[in-house]
Design an enzyme around this catalytic site. Sequence first.
Site, PDB file in Angstrom:
ATOM      1  N   TYR A 270       0.811  -1.214   0.000  1.00 31.79           N
ATOM      2  CA  TYR A 270       0.000   0.000   0.000  1.00 31.79           C
ATOM      3  C   TYR A 270       0.848   1.269   0.000  1.00 31.79           C
ATOM      4  O   TYR A 270       0.436   2.293  -0.558  1.00 31.79           O
ATOM      5  CB  TYR A 270      -0.992  -0.014   1.164  1.00 31.79           C
TER       6      TYR A 270
ATOM      7  N   GLN B 129     -15.944   4.192  -6.277  1.00 31.68           N
ATOM      8  CA  GLN B 129     -15.300   2.939  -5.888  1.00 31.68           C
ATOM      9  C   GLN B 129     -13.784   3.100  -5.841  1.00 31.68           C
ATOM     10  O   GLN B 129     -13.085   2.186  -5.407  1.00 31.68           O
ATOM     11  CB  GLN B 129     -15.665   1.836  -6.885  1.00 31.68           C
TER      12      GLN B 129
ATOM     13  N   HIS C 166     -15.085   2.440  -1.045  1.00 34.57           N
ATOM     14  CA  HIS C 166     -14.055   1.441  -0.756  1.00 34.57           C
ATOM     15  C   HIS C 166     -12.897   1.998   0.059  1.00 34.57           C
ATOM     16  O   HIS C 166     -11.860   1.340   0.187  1.00 34.57           O
ATOM     17  CB  HIS C 166     -13.532   0.825  -2.060  1.00 34.57           C
TER      18      HIS C 166
ATOM     19  N   CYS D  88      -1.188   5.761  15.616  1.00 30.75           N
ATOM     20  CA  CYS D  88      -2.308   6.642  15.904  1.00 30.75           C
ATOM     21  C   CYS D  88      -1.895   7.771  16.835  1.00 30.75           C
ATOM     22  O   CYS D  88      -1.304   7.529  17.900  1.00 30.75           O
ATOM     23  CB  CYS D  88      -3.442   5.842  16.533  1.00 30.75           C
TER      24      CYS D  88
ATOM     25  N   CYS E 210      -4.300   7.344  20.325  1.00 32.49           N
ATOM     26  CA  CYS E 210      -4.100   6.299  21.342  1.00 32.49           C
ATOM     27  C   CYS E 210      -2.772   5.566  21.224  1.00 32.49           C
ATOM     28  O   CYS E 210      -2.458   4.725  22.062  1.00 32.49           O
ATOM     29  CB  CYS E 210      -5.248   5.299  21.296  1.00 32.49           C
TER      30      CYS E 210
ATOM     31  N   ASN F 207     -18.582   4.443 -20.663  1.00 35.22           N
ATOM     32  CA  ASN F 207     -17.564   3.398 -20.566  1.00 35.22           C
ATOM     33  C   ASN F 207     -17.122   3.042 -21.977  1.00 35.22           C
ATOM     34  O   ASN F 207     -17.974   2.895 -22.861  1.00 35.22           O
ATOM     35  CB  ASN F 207     -18.136   2.154 -19.863  1.00 35.22           C
TER      36      ASN F 207
ATOM     37  N   ASP G  48     -16.184   0.286 -22.965  1.00 32.80           N
ATOM     38  CA  ASP G  48     -16.580  -1.097 -23.229  1.00 32.80           C
ATOM     39  C   ASP G  48     -18.000  -1.352 -22.739  1.00 32.80           C
ATOM     40  O   ASP G  48     -18.469  -0.730 -21.781  1.00 32.80           O
ATOM     41  CB  ASP G  48     -15.632  -2.070 -22.514  1.00 32.80           C
TER      42      ASP G  48
ATOM     43  N   ALA H  91     -14.104   8.467 -19.697  1.00 30.91           N
ATOM     44  CA  ALA H  91     -14.857   9.307 -18.744  1.00 30.91           C
ATOM     45  C   ALA H  91     -14.855  10.762 -19.176  1.00 30.91           C
ATOM     46  O   ALA H  91     -15.918  11.409 -19.213  1.00 30.91           O
ATOM     47  CB  ALA H  91     -14.246   9.145 -17.350  1.00 30.91           C
TER      48      ALA H  91
END
Length: 247
Positions: free
Chosen positions: A66, A101, A123, A152, A155, A218, A220, A236
């Site tokens: 990530y 999304q 998401h 964090c 905490c 789109n 497709d 788009a």
Amino acid sequence: MNLADACDALAAARRVAVLTGAGVSAESGIPTFRDAQQGLWARFRPEDLASPDAYFRDPALVWEWYAGRYRDVMAATPNAGHDLLTRLEREKEDGFFLATQNVDGLHARAGSGTAGGRLVELHGNLTTARCEVCGQVDALPAPQDFTPPPVCAVCGGRMRPNIVWFGEFLPEAALEAAADAFAAADVALIIGTSGVVYPAAGLAFETLRRGGTVIEINPDQTELTPRLSFSLRETASAGLAALMDAG
């Protein structure tokens, strides 16, 4: 319905709901999840990188994945499609709703959600992290300053990517807000999404059930195409320009 009818419907609509998928971000050079699995990452299944079980087994590996995607996203910029949606929001004001999304945060960086409309990220958002202990959500440091895992500030707990993983439910409040907005919409736009990931793909039918118009953009054909009011086989940005700037 033809293009002229679709343009007229969008112009006349008081309430517009939009669902966007990976096709919107593709024009900013952001690969889909699976397209990003190249090189070192090609040997992993999606479930090895984006599931609670994967994170439990090897949080360092998941964060490495990530962190790389985060660097890619922050190097990208919003494209013309994002900008046209912010313009549409300014025109419709509080009659505008955008559900995405995508997890790249580009809609917000383009200005969506600031002109009276609403923006929900179904998401999650990979530019943020969520505390495993208290649930606090914080923006990640700049990529050059980021060393995972983040801690964090509230905490001191370890934070996880603020993403909806395989096997997890979408945020209930965000999904309910989206369903309500699509049910109330005069026109819904379904842009750059495959139409196979539910429950997001089902939002179009909320509009259709109430007699609204649903327009797909789109390049497709998708599984949704035969059931919608009108489809534009465009990217788009080109599709939005055709709908908003005709004549």
